[in-house]
Design a protein around this motif. Structure first.
Motif, PDB file in Angstrom:
ATOM      1  N   ILE A   1      -2.659  -3.333   8.364  1.00  0.00           N
ATOM      2  CA  ILE A   1      -3.582  -4.066   9.222  1.00  0.00           C
ATOM      3  C   ILE A   1      -2.809  -4.617  10.420  1.00  0.00           C
ATOM      4  N   ASP A   2      -3.172  -4.198  11.598  1.00  0.00           N
ATOM      5  CA  ASP A   2      -2.516  -4.651  12.827  1.00  0.00           C
ATOM      6  C   ASP A   2      -0.992  -4.567  12.671  1.00  0.00           C
ATOM      7  N   ASP A   3      -0.299  -5.691  12.850  1.00  0.00           N
ATOM      8  CA  ASP A   3       1.160  -5.678  12.755  1.00  0.00           C
ATOM      9  C   ASP A   3       1.664  -6.277  11.439  1.00  0.00           C
ATOM     10  N   GLN A   4       0.791  -6.350  10.442  1.00  0.00           N
ATOM     11  CA  GLN A   4       1.189  -6.903   9.154  1.00  0.00           C
ATOM     12  C   GLN A   4       2.003  -5.880   8.358  1.00  0.00           C
ATOM     13  N   ALA A   5       2.584  -6.352   7.287  1.00  0.00           N
ATOM     14  CA  ALA A   5       3.346  -5.460   6.421  1.00  0.00           C
ATOM     15  C   ALA A   5       2.407  -4.477   5.725  1.00  0.00           C
ATOM     16  N   PRO A   6       2.811  -3.229   5.535  1.00  0.00           N
ATOM     17  CA  PRO A   6       1.964  -2.239   4.851  1.00  0.00           C
ATOM     18  C   PRO A   6       1.698  -2.636   3.400  1.00  0.00           C
ATOM     19  N   LYS A   7       0.533  -2.215   2.906  1.00  0.00           N
ATOM     20  CA  LYS A   7       0.161  -2.455   1.512  1.00  0.00           C
ATOM     21  C   LYS A   7      -0.103  -1.106   0.854  1.00  0.00           C
ATOM     22  N   THR A   8       0.395  -0.943  -0.352  1.00  0.00           N
ATOM     23  CA  THR A   8       0.132   0.277  -1.124  1.00  0.00           C
ATOM     24  C   THR A   8      -1.085   0.031  -2.012  1.00  0.00           C
ATOM     25  N   MET A   9      -2.034   0.975  -1.974  1.00  0.00           N
ATOM     26  CA  MET A   9      -3.251   0.834  -2.766  1.00  0.00           C
ATOM     27  C   MET A   9      -3.496   2.137  -3.524  1.00  0.00           C
ATOM     28  N   SER A  10      -3.965   2.013  -4.745  1.00  0.00           N
ATOM     29  CA  SER A  10      -4.224   3.204  -5.547  1.00  0.00           C
ATOM     30  C   SER A  10      -5.504   3.892  -5.078  1.00  0.00           C
ATOM     31  N   ALA A  11      -5.543   5.216  -5.280  1.00  0.00           N
ATOM     32  CA  ALA A  11      -6.688   6.012  -4.830  1.00  0.00           C
ATOM     33  C   ALA A  11      -6.869   7.188  -5.770  1.00  0.00           C
ATOM     34  N   ASN A  12      -8.020   7.837  -5.680  1.00  0.00           N
ATOM     35  CA  ASN A  12      -8.258   9.028  -6.504  1.00  0.00           C
ATOM     36  C   ASN A  12      -9.280   9.940  -5.837  1.00  0.00           C
TER      37      ASN A  12
END
Length: 244
Positions: free
Chosen positions: A175-186
């Motif tokens: 999001i914008d210049d925030q730190a990346p987040k890892t999210m699970s997906a399928n």
């Protein structure tokens, strides 16, 4: 020694002098009339500017100010408007940008057997080549279905997501210049649509609040990871009232 000027020459000189004065007076009168006309036109534009400011219509105020300062920059009306024109310009640009990003979203309410299915969707800022065949649009969808519940997912127009995603994989959300987040997906085992669900749809939805852009990096079957960027600032959250 006295120089005698013929009477005719003297009269001619006087006539020429009078003619010059008449032309100067006429030119001055024309200049004064033009200045007055310019001032009147500028004052009319100033009234339009003031009315737009009073209405909070900053895009119109900017346009009125632009015209006034371009066409009649040396008038008193221009001097009065100039100090506030930059504010109108900034607010007008912000209004236009807000309208632009709001128009990027599409909302649907579709009747289904158990009620209404609601959705909010947006295309990525730039098309992506997800299979080596050329750039195509990638879409992000938030859906609220009366039977299936809430979900968030990416849709590809061609190619496919990585095979690992048929079981479980991950995407990286920034999001914008925030730190990346890892999210699970399928990726569901279906041929009806090339879609991949981001499992924590509530968290993804929350990330859109106060965000300008959302970048989602996802794995493809054919060309490795790709990053889709979405300009999410114009999301109308009231269109999906249960999500907040």
């Amino acid at each position: 020694m006295h120089i005698v000027i013929p009477v005719g020459a003297a009269l001619l000189a006087l006539a020429l002098l009078a003619g010059c004065k008449d032309r100067e007076a006429e030119a001055a009168a024309q200049a004064a009339a033009l200045a007055q006309a310019n001032e009147q036109a500028a004052e009319e534009a100033e009234r339009g500017f003031e009315a737009a400011v009073a209405d909070g219509n900053w895009a119109l105020a900017k346009a009125q100010g632009d015209i006034l300062l371009a066409k009649w920059p040396t008038t008193e009306a221009a001097d009065r408007v100039r100090p506030r024109h930059e504010e109108a310009r900034a607010k007008g640009a912000a209004e236009l940008e807000a309208s632009r990003v709001a128009a990027l979203w599409t909302y649907q309410s579709q009747p289904v057997e158990a009620g209404n299915q609601l959705s909010a969707s947006i295309y990525a800022k730039e098309p992506l080549d997800v299979d080596g065949s050329g750039a195509k649009p990638v879409r992000l969808i938030f859906r609220d279905h009366p039977d299936w519940g809430r979900s968030s997912y990416l849709v590809l127009p061609g190619g496919d997501f990585a095979k690992a995603c048929y079981r479980s994989c991950s995407v990286t959300v920034t999001i914008d210049d925030q730190a990346p987040k890892t999210m699970s997906a399928n990726r569901p085992k279906t041929d009806e649509a090339i879609a991949m669900f981001i499992d924590d749809e509530k968290a993804l939805w929350r990330l859109t609040r106060d965000a300008t852009r959302m970048r989602i990096e996802f794995p493809t079957r054919d060309v490795g990871n790709r990053v889709a960027e979405f300009e999410v600032a114009g999301l109308d959250r009231a269109k999906m009232p249960e999500w907040d």
